[in-house]
Design a protein around this motif. Sequence first.
Motif, short mmCIF file in Angstrom:
data_model
loop_
_atom_site.label_atom_id
_atom_site.label_comp_id
_atom_site.label_asym_id
_atom_site.label_seq_id
_atom_site.Cartn_x
_atom_site.Cartn_y
_atom_site.Cartn_z
N GLU A 189 0.91 -1.53 0.17
CA GLU A 189 -0.31 -0.01 -0.85
C GLU A 189 0.88 1.58 -0.03
N MET A 190 1.76 0.96 0.66
CA MET A 190 2.62 2.29 0.74
C MET A 190 2.93 2.65 -0.17
N GLN A 191 4.00 1.60 -0.50
CA GLN A 191 4.64 1.22 -2.03
C GLN A 191 3.58 1.68 -3.42
N GLY A 192 2.36 1.20 -3.07
CA GLY A 192 1.52 1.52 -4.48
C GLY A 192 1.30 2.89 -4.37
N LYS A 193 1.16 3.94 -3.45
CA LYS A 193 0.29 5.37 -3.41
C LYS A 193 1.45 5.80 -4.01
N LEU A 194 3.42 5.53 -3.70
CA LEU A 194 4.52 6.43 -3.40
C LEU A 194 4.66 6.30 -5.88
N LEU A 195 4.66 4.90 -5.62
CA LEU A 195 4.13 4.88 -7.32
C LEU A 195 3.20 5.85 -7.95
N SER A 196 1.67 6.00 -7.05
CA SER A 196 0.93 7.24 -7.72
C SER A 196 1.55 8.24 -7.47
N GLY A 197 1.90 8.90 -6.16
CA GLY A 197 1.75 10.00 -6.06
C GLY A 197 0.51 10.44 -5.63
N GLY A 198 -0.34 9.44 -4.86
CA GLY A 198 -1.36 9.77 -4.48
C GLY A 198 -2.09 8.71 -3.22
N ASP A 199 -3.40 9.33 -4.07
CA ASP A 199 -4.13 8.13 -3.07
C ASP A 199 -4.65 6.48 -3.40
N ASP A 200 -4.34 6.53 -4.74
CA ASP A 200 -4.41 5.69 -5.61
C ASP A 200 -3.55 4.55 -5.57
N ILE A 201 -3.31 2.90 -5.73
CA ILE A 201 -2.25 2.18 -5.64
C ILE A 201 -1.69 1.64 -6.98
N CYS A 202 -0.48 2.24 -6.84
CA CYS A 202 -0.12 1.20 -8.45
C CYS A 202 1.20 -0.28 -8.36
N GLU A 203 0.80 -1.07 -9.13
CA GLU A 203 2.04 -2.33 -9.21
C GLU A 203 2.71 -1.71 -10.03
N GLY A 204 4.53 -1.43 -9.41
CA GLY A 204 5.27 -0.72 -10.51
C GLY A 204 5.57 -1.74 -11.25
N LEU A 205 5.99 -2.25 -12.24
CA LEU A 205 6.28 -3.80 -13.67
C LEU A 205 6.88 -2.45 -14.66
N LYS A 206 7.83 -3.76 -14.89
CA LYS A 206 9.00 -3.22 -16.45
C LYS A 206 8.49 -4.03 -17.62
N ILE A 207 7.98 -2.99 -18.27
CA ILE A 207 7.05 -4.29 -19.74
C ILE A 207 8.03 -3.75 -21.00
N LEU A 208 9.08 -5.14 -21.50
CA LEU A 208 9.57 -4.39 -22.42
C LEU A 208 9.35 -5.23 -23.73
N ALA A 209 9.86 -4.42 -24.68
CA ALA A 209 9.61 -5.17 -25.86
C ALA A 209 10.18 -6.48 -26.19
N PRO A 210 10.15 -7.73 -26.71
CA PRO A 210 12.07 -8.25 -26.82
C PRO A 210 13.23 -7.77 -27.46
N LEU A 211 12.83 -7.03 -28.49
CA LEU A 211 13.69 -6.26 -28.96
C LEU A 211 14.92 -5.08 -27.59
N HIS A 212 14.12 -4.41 -27.31
CA HIS A 212 14.68 -4.05 -25.30
C HIS A 212 15.81 -4.73 -24.52
N LEU A 213 15.59 -6.72 -24.93
CA LEU A 213 16.01 -7.73 -24.73
C LEU A 213 17.87 -7.86 -24.44
N HIS A 214 18.40 -7.23 -25.81
CA HIS A 214 18.93 -7.25 -26.73
C HIS A 214 20.03 -6.53 -27.34
N CYS A 215 21.19 -5.46 -27.24
CA CYS A 215 21.56 -4.61 -27.55
C CYS A 215 21.12 -3.57 -27.57
N PHE A 216 19.30 -3.66 -27.49
CA PHE A 216 19.05 -2.23 -27.46
C PHE A 216 18.37 -1.72 -26.34
N ASN A 217 19.67 -1.64 -25.35
CA ASN A 217 18.71 -1.29 -23.42
C ASN A 217 19.02 0.21 -23.32
#
Length: 245
Positions: free
Chosen positions: A216-244
């Motif tokens: 709850e604390m982390q999620g509100k910090l991520l949202s910058g308000g009263d909402d709760i977020c789950e932080g994810l790192k989403i990449l295209a396959p292209l990002h995972l080799h050379c294009f970093n």
Amino acid sequence: MDHSALQSMLAVPDMDRFKKVLCVQPHPDDNEIGMGATIAKLTDGGCRVDYLTITNGDLGNLGMEISPPELAAIRKSEAEASGKKLGATDFYWFSHPDGTLNDIPSLAGEIAELIRTNRYDAVFAPDPWLLNEAHYDHVVTGKAVAQAAINCSLKTYPRATETAAWQIEAVGFYFTSAPNTLPVVTPYFERKFEAMSLHKTQLPQQLIDLYRGFFEMQGKLLSGGDDICEGLKILAPLHLHCFNG
């Protein structure tokens, strides 16, 4: 290639576009802890979510008078009940012994076969590059998912495969310290903990309360308000080799 086309190819994939997702967990409770509210949000929005559990979780004995095989059977039942609570559809089990993961290339090939067979849009797993991550099952699983993501579009990967090549749109990482996608999950936060509470062998109430306060604390910090977020790192396959960049 012009600049706009390059930007488009390297853009962060849009999670709202996903129609079929595989959530990969090293142990039978990681999906709920790492992204349970997001899974509920995805399934409520019409996205199909399947689970893949890599190990049987048979080392996770917190003091019960049961054998490792008995614990593995209970944890499998708990995981399926918990996943169904969040709307997951199919459950796949590789059942590797808990705490033994070491061979990233071999595991990547196993994961790629499932991706190619079911043709997922995206695959999620723990972030293997999380600072201070000491659990090698998590590191191996995350890196194997990344390896599968960049190779499952190759005609003969894994070697001797009989499945057709498939290009996924994205690979996402939970338990990450470098999120680039912040789904608002406030309406699904309680459902996450209802699902987590079904892992009775692993998550005593005191630990669930600790997770609740932290997320709850982390999620509100991520949202910058009263909402709760789950932080994810989403990449295209292209990002995972050379294009970093």
